[in-house]
Design a protein around this motif. Structure first.
Motif, PDB file in Angstrom:
ATOM      1  N   UNK A   1      35.167  33.121 -25.297  1.00 23.98           N
ATOM      2  CA  UNK A   1      35.115  33.437 -26.731  1.00 23.98           C
ATOM      3  C   UNK A   1      34.975  32.151 -27.533  1.00 23.98           C
ATOM      4  N   UNK A   2      34.050  32.188 -28.493  1.00 23.80           N
ATOM      5  CA  UNK A   2      33.906  31.102 -29.458  1.00 23.80           C
ATOM      6  C   UNK A   2      33.759  31.712 -30.842  1.00 23.80           C
ATOM      7  N   UNK A   3      34.430  31.137 -31.848  1.00 29.88           N
ATOM      8  CA  UNK A   3      34.224  31.649 -33.201  1.00 29.88           C
ATOM      9  C   UNK A   3      32.765  31.430 -33.610  1.00 29.88           C
ATOM     10  N   UNK A   4      32.174  32.459 -34.176  1.00 28.72           N
ATOM     11  CA  UNK A   4      30.799  32.376 -34.668  1.00 28.72           C
ATOM     12  C   UNK A   4      30.832  32.590 -36.177  1.00 28.72           C
ATOM     13  N   UNK A   5      29.666  32.539 -36.787  1.00 34.81           N
ATOM     14  CA  UNK A   5      29.595  32.634 -38.246  1.00 34.81           C
ATOM     15  C   UNK A   5      30.261  33.898 -38.782  1.00 34.81           C
ATOM     16  N   UNK A   6      30.034  35.041 -38.129  1.00 30.92           N
ATOM     17  CA  UNK A   6      30.592  36.296 -38.647  1.00 30.92           C
ATOM     18  C   UNK A   6      31.467  37.009 -37.629  1.00 30.92           C
ATOM     19  N   UNK A   7      32.071  36.282 -36.724  1.00 28.45           N
ATOM     20  CA  UNK A   7      32.948  36.920 -35.754  1.00 28.45           C
ATOM     21  C   UNK A   7      33.022  36.137 -34.462  1.00 28.45           C
ATOM     22  N   UNK A   8      33.729  36.695 -33.520  1.00 26.64           N
ATOM     23  CA  UNK A   8      33.789  36.080 -32.193  1.00 26.64           C
ATOM     24  C   UNK A   8      32.469  36.299 -31.480  1.00 26.64           C
ATOM     25  N   UNK A   9      32.041  35.314 -30.767  1.00 30.64           N
ATOM     26  CA  UNK A   9      30.932  35.476 -29.835  1.00 30.64           C
ATOM     27  C   UNK A   9      31.565  35.597 -28.452  1.00 30.64           C
ATOM     28  N   UNK A  10      31.324  36.708 -27.797  1.00 32.72           N
ATOM     29  CA  UNK A  10      31.915  36.986 -26.492  1.00 32.72           C
ATOM     30  C   UNK A  10      30.873  36.781 -25.401  1.00 32.72           C
ATOM     31  N   UNK A  11      31.297  36.179 -24.306  1.00 33.94           N
ATOM     32  CA  UNK A  11      30.472  36.062 -23.110  1.00 33.94           C
ATOM     33  C   UNK A  11      31.289  36.643 -21.967  1.00 33.94           C
ATOM     34  N   UNK A  12      30.879  37.811 -21.497  1.00 35.78           N
ATOM     35  CA  UNK A  12      31.590  38.482 -20.414  1.00 35.78           C
ATOM     36  C   UNK A  12      30.795  38.336 -19.122  1.00 35.78           C
ATOM     37  N   UNK A  13      31.462  37.824 -18.094  1.00 32.58           N
ATOM     38  CA  UNK A  13      30.852  37.737 -16.775  1.00 32.58           C
ATOM     39  C   UNK A  13      31.648  38.660 -15.864  1.00 32.58           C
ATOM     40  N   UNK A  14      31.012  39.777 -15.510  1.00 34.39           N
ATOM     41  CA  UNK A  14      31.631  40.722 -14.578  1.00 34.39           C
ATOM     42  C   UNK A  14      31.451  40.184 -13.155  1.00 34.39           C
ATOM     43  N   UNK A  15      32.482  40.392 -12.339  1.00 35.80           N
ATOM     44  CA  UNK A  15      32.446  39.917 -10.955  1.00 35.80           C
ATOM     45  C   UNK A  15      32.065  38.436 -10.922  1.00 35.80           C
ATOM     46  N   UNK A  16      32.794  37.654 -11.701  1.00 34.38           N
ATOM     47  CA  UNK A  16      32.470  36.244 -11.923  1.00 34.38           C
ATOM     48  C   UNK A  16      32.586  35.368 -10.682  1.00 34.38           C
ATOM     49  N   UNK A  17      33.491  35.722  -9.787  1.00 35.92           N
ATOM     50  CA  UNK A  17      33.652  34.932  -8.574  1.00 35.92           C
ATOM     51  C   UNK A  17      34.241  35.799  -7.475  1.00 35.92           C
ATOM     52  N   UNK A  18      34.049  35.341  -6.247  1.00 40.22           N
ATOM     53  CA  UNK A  18      34.583  36.007  -5.067  1.00 40.22           C
ATOM     54  C   UNK A  18      35.694  35.156  -4.482  1.00 40.22           C
ATOM     55  N   UNK A  19      36.653  35.805  -3.868  1.00 41.47           N
ATOM     56  CA  UNK A  19      37.741  35.099  -3.223  1.00 41.47           C
ATOM     57  C   UNK A  19      37.489  35.107  -1.719  1.00 41.47           C
ATOM     58  N   UNK A  20      37.508  33.922  -1.097  1.00 40.58           N
ATOM     59  CA  UNK A  20      37.242  33.880   0.352  1.00 40.58           C
ATOM     60  C   UNK A  20      38.347  34.567   1.154  1.00 40.58           C
TER      61      UNK A  20
ATOM     62  N   UNK B   1      51.588  46.997  -6.534  1.00 36.48           N
ATOM     63  CA  UNK B   1      51.100  48.267  -7.085  1.00 36.48           C
ATOM     64  C   UNK B   1      50.391  49.146  -6.062  1.00 36.48           C
ATOM     65  N   UNK B   2      49.963  48.563  -4.965  1.00 32.78           N
ATOM     66  CA  UNK B   2      49.258  49.329  -3.935  1.00 32.78           C
ATOM     67  C   UNK B   2      48.010  50.026  -4.486  1.00 32.78           C
ATOM     68  N   UNK B   3      47.212  49.276  -5.220  1.00 38.10           N
ATOM     69  CA  UNK B   3      45.965  49.798  -5.807  1.00 38.10           C
ATOM     70  C   UNK B   3      44.998  50.201  -4.690  1.00 38.10           C
ATOM     71  N   UNK B   4      44.487  51.439  -4.700  1.00 35.43           N
ATOM     72  CA  UNK B   4      43.646  51.912  -3.601  1.00 35.43           C
ATOM     73  C   UNK B   4      42.151  51.629  -3.759  1.00 35.43           C
ATOM     74  N   UNK B   5      41.720  51.253  -4.948  1.00 32.79           N
ATOM     75  CA  UNK B   5      40.287  51.158  -5.199  1.00 32.79           C
ATOM     76  C   UNK B   5      39.756  49.736  -5.195  1.00 32.79           C
ATOM     77  N   UNK B   6      38.495  49.592  -5.617  1.00 34.88           N
ATOM     78  CA  UNK B   6      37.875  48.268  -5.660  1.00 34.88           C
ATOM     79  C   UNK B   6      38.453  47.411  -6.791  1.00 34.88           C
ATOM     80  N   UNK B   7      38.335  46.104  -6.643  1.00 30.47           N
ATOM     81  CA  UNK B   7      38.788  45.158  -7.673  1.00 30.47           C
ATOM     82  C   UNK B   7      37.728  44.076  -7.846  1.00 30.47           C
ATOM     83  N   UNK B   8      37.843  43.409  -8.965  1.00 27.93           N
ATOM     84  CA  UNK B   8      36.952  42.273  -9.204  1.00 27.93           C
ATOM     85  C   UNK B   8      37.609  41.328 -10.209  1.00 27.93           C
TER      86      UNK B   8
END
Length: 133
Positions: free
Chosen positions: A114-133, A101-108
């Motif tokens: 996700x786990x089902x909770x009493x009244x919906x999904x419980x979401x845990x989002x980790x932005x920039x979760x890991x770096x690639x050496x 795709x030749x993406x010109x910008x930053x990436x992460x």
């Protein structure tokens, strides 16, 4: 937490294999991310190196997302399933996507648990979760 519709829960719980459950969770994940400003560009993007669950834009940043859903927390949180091996596989697939795709910008790399909770999904989002050496 996003309310979990009966249809979504039924699709997730009634799937007789992990691929079906994964697809149902990824659909709910895409909807949830869209409400937080992510623009979903691709789902289940296949490369010879592996699959990327979701590819999205968050502002001017391209995000490669790994989505993990669990039925419960007996084996720990869903995000714990994203091992170093999985991270490397995702990174290889992302490199192939970027070459095409030749993406010109930053990436992460983001991880969404996700786990089902009493009244919906419980979401845990980790932005920039890991770096690639």
């Amino acid at each position: 937490m996003r309310p979990l519709s009966d249809t979504e829960l039924d699709r997730f719980l009634s799937a007789d294999h992990t691929v079906g459950r994964g697809r149902a969770a990824e659909s709910a994940a895409g909807d949830w991310l869209a409400t937080r400003g992510y623009e979903i560009l691709a789902t289940n993007y296949l490369t010879p190196a592996g699959e990327i669950d979701l590819i999205a834009r968050d502002g001017d940043t391209l995000c490669f997302l790994e989505v993990k859903a669990r039925l419960d927390r007996r084996c720990g949180p869903a995000i714990a399933a994203v091992t170093r091996r999985k991270q490397l596989r995702l990174a290889r697939a992302a490199i192939l996507y970027l070459a095409k795709t030749d993406w010109p910008g930053p990436c992460r790399f983001d991880v969404l648990g996700m786990e089902p909770a009493e009244r919906g999904w419980e979401f845990t989002l980790i932005r920039d979760a890991f770096q690639v050496p």
